[in-house]
Design a protein around this motif. Structure first.
Motif, PDB file in Angstrom:
ATOM      1  N   THR A  83       0.859  -1.190   0.000  1.00 50.90           N
ATOM      2  CA  THR A  83       0.000   0.000   0.000  1.00 50.90           C
ATOM      3  C   THR A  83       0.885   1.226   0.000  1.00 50.90           C
ATOM      4  N   ASP A  84       0.860   1.923  -1.115  1.00 54.60           N
ATOM      5  CA  ASP A  84       1.700   3.134  -1.270  1.00 54.60           C
ATOM      6  C   ASP A  84       3.159   2.834  -0.959  1.00 54.60           C
ATOM      7  N   LYS A  85       3.631   1.698  -1.484  1.00 59.89           N
ATOM      8  CA  LYS A  85       5.017   1.245  -1.377  1.00 59.89           C
ATOM      9  C   LYS A  85       5.433   0.810   0.031  1.00 59.89           C
ATOM     10  N   ILE A  86       4.451   0.703   0.922  1.00 60.83           N
ATOM     11  CA  ILE A  86       4.693   0.133   2.250  1.00 60.83           C
ATOM     12  C   ILE A  86       4.219  -1.320   2.218  1.00 60.83           C
ATOM     13  N   VAL A  87       5.162  -2.222   2.401  1.00 58.04           N
ATOM     14  CA  VAL A  87       4.875  -3.653   2.267  1.00 58.04           C
ATOM     15  C   VAL A  87       4.720  -4.280   3.657  1.00 58.04           C
ATOM     16  N   SER A  88       3.638  -5.001   3.841  1.00 53.02           N
ATOM     17  CA  SER A  88       3.388  -5.694   5.111  1.00 53.02           C
ATOM     18  C   SER A  88       2.891  -7.100   4.817  1.00 53.02           C
ATOM     19  N   PRO A  89       3.205  -8.046   5.701  1.00 48.80           N
ATOM     20  CA  PRO A  89       2.781  -9.428   5.443  1.00 48.80           C
ATOM     21  C   PRO A  89       1.278  -9.593   5.586  1.00 48.80           C
ATOM     22  N   LEU A  90       0.705 -10.438   4.758  1.00 51.00           N
ATOM     23  CA  LEU A  90      -0.700 -10.833   4.859  1.00 51.00           C
ATOM     24  C   LEU A  90      -0.710 -12.250   5.437  1.00 51.00           C
ATOM     25  N   GLN A  91      -1.179 -12.368   6.664  1.00 47.77           N
ATOM     26  CA  GLN A  91      -1.045 -13.635   7.372  1.00 47.77           C
ATOM     27  C   GLN A  91      -2.398 -14.266   7.660  1.00 47.77           C
ATOM     28  N   VAL A  92      -2.393 -15.594   7.750  1.00 47.30           N
ATOM     29  CA  VAL A  92      -3.590 -16.330   8.138  1.00 47.30           C
ATOM     30  C   VAL A  92      -3.915 -15.990   9.585  1.00 47.30           C
ATOM     31  N   PRO A  93      -5.162 -15.632   9.887  1.00 49.81           N
ATOM     32  CA  PRO A  93      -5.518 -15.292  11.276  1.00 49.81           C
ATOM     33  C   PRO A  93      -5.233 -16.457  12.223  1.00 49.81           C
ATOM     34  N   SER A  94      -4.812 -16.121  13.412  1.00 48.15           N
ATOM     35  CA  SER A  94      -4.535 -17.136  14.431  1.00 48.15           C
ATOM     36  C   SER A  94      -5.379 -16.864  15.666  1.00 48.15           C
ATOM     37  N   ILE A  95      -5.605 -17.914  16.454  1.00 50.13           N
ATOM     38  CA  ILE A  95      -6.379 -17.772  17.687  1.00 50.13           C
ATOM     39  C   ILE A  95      -5.486 -17.109  18.731  1.00 50.13           C
ATOM     40  N   THR A  96      -5.961 -15.988  19.257  1.00 48.74           N
ATOM     41  CA  THR A  96      -5.175 -15.256  20.246  1.00 48.74           C
ATOM     42  C   THR A  96      -5.634 -15.508  21.677  1.00 48.74           C
ATOM     43  N   SER A  97      -6.904 -15.877  21.848  1.00 51.39           N
ATOM     44  CA  SER A  97      -7.393 -16.163  23.196  1.00 51.39           C
ATOM     45  C   SER A  97      -8.623 -17.064  23.116  1.00 51.39           C
ATOM     46  N   LEU A  98      -8.917 -17.704  24.241  1.00 49.94           N
ATOM     47  CA  LEU A  98     -10.049 -18.625  24.344  1.00 49.94           C
ATOM     48  C   LEU A  98     -10.944 -18.206  25.493  1.00 49.94           C
ATOM     49  N   LYS A  99     -12.206 -18.607  25.390  1.00 51.66           N
ATOM     50  CA  LYS A  99     -13.142 -18.455  26.507  1.00 51.66           C
ATOM     51  C   LYS A  99     -13.968 -19.721  26.598  1.00 51.66           C
ATOM     52  N   LEU A 100     -14.017 -20.289  27.789  1.00 53.76           N
ATOM     53  CA  LEU A 100     -14.809 -21.492  28.019  1.00 53.76           C
ATOM     54  C   LEU A 100     -16.190 -21.068  28.504  1.00 53.76           C
ATOM     55  N   ILE A 101     -17.229 -21.488  27.801  1.00 51.09           N
ATOM     56  CA  ILE A 101     -18.599 -21.116  28.151  1.00 51.09           C
ATOM     57  C   ILE A 101     -19.360 -22.374  28.556  1.00 51.09           C
ATOM     58  N   LEU A 102     -19.790 -22.432  29.809  1.00 50.21           N
ATOM     59  CA  LEU A 102     -20.596 -23.545  30.309  1.00 50.21           C
ATOM     60  C   LEU A 102     -22.065 -23.156  30.275  1.00 50.21           C
ATOM     61  N   SER A 103     -22.933 -24.108  29.907  1.00 52.47           N
ATOM     62  CA  SER A 103     -24.358 -23.813  29.859  1.00 52.47           C
ATOM     63  C   SER A 103     -24.898 -23.472  31.240  1.00 52.47           C
ATOM     64  N   LYS A 104     -24.236 -23.970  32.288  1.00 44.99           N
ATOM     65  CA  LYS A 104     -24.553 -23.602  33.667  1.00 44.99           C
ATOM     66  C   LYS A 104     -23.254 -23.565  34.455  1.00 44.99           C
ATOM     67  N   THR A 105     -23.127 -22.590  35.319  1.00 45.39           N
ATOM     68  CA  THR A 105     -21.997 -22.607  36.252  1.00 45.39           C
ATOM     69  C   THR A 105     -22.457 -22.975  37.656  1.00 45.39           C
ATOM     70  N   ASN A 106     -23.766 -22.887  37.886  1.00 44.14           N
ATOM     71  CA  ASN A 106     -24.373 -23.385  39.117  1.00 44.14           C
ATOM     72  C   ASN A 106     -25.357 -24.466  38.710  1.00 44.14           C
ATOM     73  N   ALA A 107     -25.000 -25.707  39.000  1.00 42.89           N
ATOM     74  CA  ALA A 107     -25.780 -26.836  38.499  1.00 42.89           C
ATOM     75  C   ALA A 107     -26.123 -27.801  39.627  1.00 42.89           C
ATOM     76  N   VAL A 108     -27.243 -28.482  39.448  1.00 41.17           N
ATOM     77  CA  VAL A 108     -27.713 -29.458  40.432  1.00 41.17           C
ATOM     78  C   VAL A 108     -27.019 -30.787  40.183  1.00 41.17           C
ATOM     79  N   VAL A 109     -26.743 -31.507  41.250  1.00 42.93           N
ATOM     80  CA  VAL A 109     -26.133 -32.832  41.135  1.00 42.93           C
ATOM     81  C   VAL A 109     -26.969 -33.682  40.181  1.00 42.93           C
ATOM     82  N   GLY A 110     -26.300 -34.284  39.205  1.00 39.68           N
ATOM     83  CA  GLY A 110     -26.980 -35.072  38.186  1.00 39.68           C
ATOM     84  C   GLY A 110     -27.134 -34.353  36.864  1.00 39.68           C
TER      85      GLY A 110
END
Length: 663
Positions: A288-315
């Protein structure tokens, strides 16, 4: 230009939710690929084709694209992708299907009737594998080219290279008559910009065919391996064998100018955001206007674990999902697999083979998610909806029920006569009835009392728990006569046989004396059928609309049907239950041996001649007015029931109804 939306198949596959497609009554051969994986793991992949910095094809056939909502990833096994105008994009798959999407909805459409597609260019010009050309959408010309080797579209025009080497130019898609521009049997690539056609020949020469002036074809470059127009800038980019990139502008008579910032290049692509060039090693850069930068495949930078319940009944079974945040801002959510999950306390929860989490016991656990390089965690709290019972205070010491407590804590128990073998986490505990010595991991532990029977349960001294787990603590709640166990980062309450009564006493006070009592319904219709027996199952406190404390009585009849009273004060409940107009405290039908027909009339509030005084009283209730006269040794009574719009009267002689009169 023709209308571009007319061809859209009404069956739209969401880029996030699609799992397959049916065309007509048969499964499309592309159905197995019409999926957008929730797991957009692009690690180890390379970019193979570029539209611009946000839209490109990867080496596994998947595609990154960008809409108004943000970046998104789709695994469609594409063989190629291209951009049209008006934010329209096209792709063709390894099985020859044609697809389309835009930069607004993130929805990919199957283009019907387009099979065996080899290439798409411009605003929907299609080259089939058999050499036939087609046009996506309405307004197709009657005659379309065939025996075509290459196509190249620009806005509403396109050029073709036939197998014979002839090059034809079509000014617009509706025009089925092309204009022959030249013949180059050795052509290996053609590119046009609506003003000129550039021809790359097998010997590396680039020949320019002017579409406006009809000038003699002009050779403008040698040793070329790839060519691309810079949109409508009338400038041709030429990649040479040595990896250099050259610019040939019409404004300078197509004199070559080297783009020195680009080296070791094999192909180039132009978009309004810049020039995209691929190195010989397969990597891509953006210029871009003679400024060259790499075009890279996106990578996963962070994760989040999502539970359907965090307070659950036994069973309960908990669903676990992973939210993957990519370097380009894209967020993908997918189900977690069993081999990605771990739980720190196996007695609290278990990871099942399908990736769900089963809650086994009361307590707090930590669920850890680990992928190739990243880790994240989520807390999980196991609870119970059932009251745990069996705690008892013996000679000032707290005793707890063996089965109830260790099962609640996630242990397993094997009973052999008077012996209890308990496995809890890594601990093994053995208890024996009438013994004050426990075995923990085959080591003796002296308890502050013997294991004994209390009621129908076997109990043990609560102090044993602190020997089993350092963080375990037991306290006695004297107010409610119950034990509180603190273990596994959570509290477990074990009630005694006095707990519920104490709690109810606090809630409803002296009304507890009424719990469990039986009554027979008279006129209080909110407690069920007349003369039916009901028990007071419960009385509970609640606020009325004016925030005043009131009480509701819960009645239950012999069929199990439950009825609720109005909100009443404590004194109103006492008055209600003692009012014989509303309730009897005995079965009145057992007092009077009348026929069922007589009782049915009473229940239906009917009075007929011949009824006695008590039957009339039970049927209509106490009169509003009563007059009594005596005549010739007979007693005459007139009962009057007076309402706003009615007057009912009974004539009773010597205790028997002789007349029923209504106005």
């Amino acid at each position: 230009m023709f209308e571009k939306k007319a061809w859209f198949n009404p069956l739209v596959i969401s880029s996030v939710l699609a799992t397959g497609i049916f065309l007509g009554s048969t499964v499309s051969p592309f159905a197995s690929m019409l999926t957008v994986s929730a797991e957009a793991n692009t690690s180890g992949l390379q970019i193979v084709s570029v539209i611009d910095q946000d839209n490109y094809l990867l080496s596994d056939g998947s595609m990154w694209a960008k809409s108004m909502k943000g970046a998104w990833h789709s695994e469609y096994q594409f063989a190629g992708i291209t951009a049209g105008s008006n934010n329209q994009y096209y792709g063709w798959t390894t099985t020859g299907q044609a697809m389309s999407w835009d930069n607004i909805t993130e929805e990919i459409h199957v283009i019907p009737g387009m099979n065996n597609v080899a290439h798409i260019s411009g605003d929907g010009i299609v080259l089939h594998t058999d050499g036939k050309v087609d046009v996506i959408g309405s307004g197709k010309p009657d005659t379309l080219p065939n025996s075509v080797k290459l196509i190249d579209g620009f806005e509403d025009s396109y050029a073709i290279l036939k197998q014979s080497g002839d090059i034809l130019y079509y000014k617009d898609y509706q025009n089925g008559l092309g204009r022959k521009i030249g013949s180059y049997p050795d052509a290996i690539s053609i590119k046009q910009d609506g003003v000129a056609i550039a021809v790359l020949r097998s010997d590396g020469t680039v020949t320019l065919l002017d579409l406006l002036s009809g000038d003699i074809p002009q050779v403008i470059a040698n040793d070329a391996v790839a060519i691309a127009w810079q949109g409508s800038k009338r400038t041709l980019l030429v990649v040479k064998k040595d990896g250099s990139v050259w610019s040939h502008s019409r404004s300078t008579g197509f004199a070559p100018q080297v783009l020195s910032e680009l080296t070791d290049i094999v192909q180039v692509v132009y978009s309004p955001t810049g020039i995209y060039a691929q190195h010989k090693d397969g990597s891509w850069v953006q210029d871009t206007d003679k400024i060259v930068s790499p075009l890279q495949v996106p990578s996963i930078t962070s994760l989040k674990l999502i539970l359907s319940k965090t307070n659950a009944v036994v069973g309960d079974k908990i669903n676990a999902k992973i939210q993957e945040i990519y370097s380009n801002g894209s967020i993908h959510t997918r189900p977690a697999s069993a081999n990605e999950l771990k739980v720190d306390l196996s007695q609290i929860a278990e990871i099942l083979s399908d990736g769900t989490i089963k809650v086994k016991a009361i307590g707090n656990a930590t669920i850890t998610l680990t992928t190739d390089t990243l880790t994240t965690q989520s807390p999980l709290n196991g609870t119970t909806e059932e009251a745990l019972t069996g705690a008892v205070l013996i000679e000032g010491s707290v005793y707890l029920p063996v089965q109830t407590v260790f099962k609640a804590m996630g242990g397993t128990i094997l009973v052999n006569g008077n012996q209890f073998q308990i496995n809890w986490g890594t601990q093994t505990i053995q208890l024996n009835k009438n013994s004050a010595v426990a075995q923990m991991n085959n080591q003796p532990v002296t308890m502050k009392g013997k294991v004994r029977t209390s009621g129908s349960q076997t109990v043990f001294p609560a102090t044993l728990l602190s020997s089993i787990s350092k963080d375990a603590k037991v306290t006695w709640d004297s107010k409610y006569q119950q034990a509180i166990i603190q273990v596994n980062g959570s509290n477990i309450t074990i009630q005694s046989d006095k707990t519920l009564k104490l709690m109810k006493q606090e809630e409803i006070g002296n009304l507890t004396r009424l719990l469990g009592k039986s009554y027979w319904v008279n006129y209080y219709h909110k407690a069920g059928e007349r003369f039916s027996k009901v028990n007071i199952k419960d009385i509970y406190a609640e606020k009325d609309p004016y925030n005043r404390m009131r009480f509701v009585v819960q009645f239950r009849d012999k069929k199990g049907t439950e009825y609720l009273s109005d909100r009443l004060t404590a004194s109103e409940i006492t008055a209600l239950l003692s009012d014989k107009e509303q309730f009897f405290n005995y079965d009145i039908r057992s007092k009077y041996n009348w026929s069922q027909a007589a009782w049915n009339r009473i229940i239906n509030a009917e009075v007929v001649e011949g009824m006695n005084t008590q039957q009339a009283l039970l049927s209509w209730g106490k009169p509003d007015k009563k007059t009594i006269t005596k005549e010739n040794g007979h007693t005459i009574e007139i009962w009057s029931y007076i309402g706003e719009n009615y007057l009912n009267m009974l004539g009773i002689g010597d205790g028997v109804v002789y007349e029923v009169f209504s106005i």
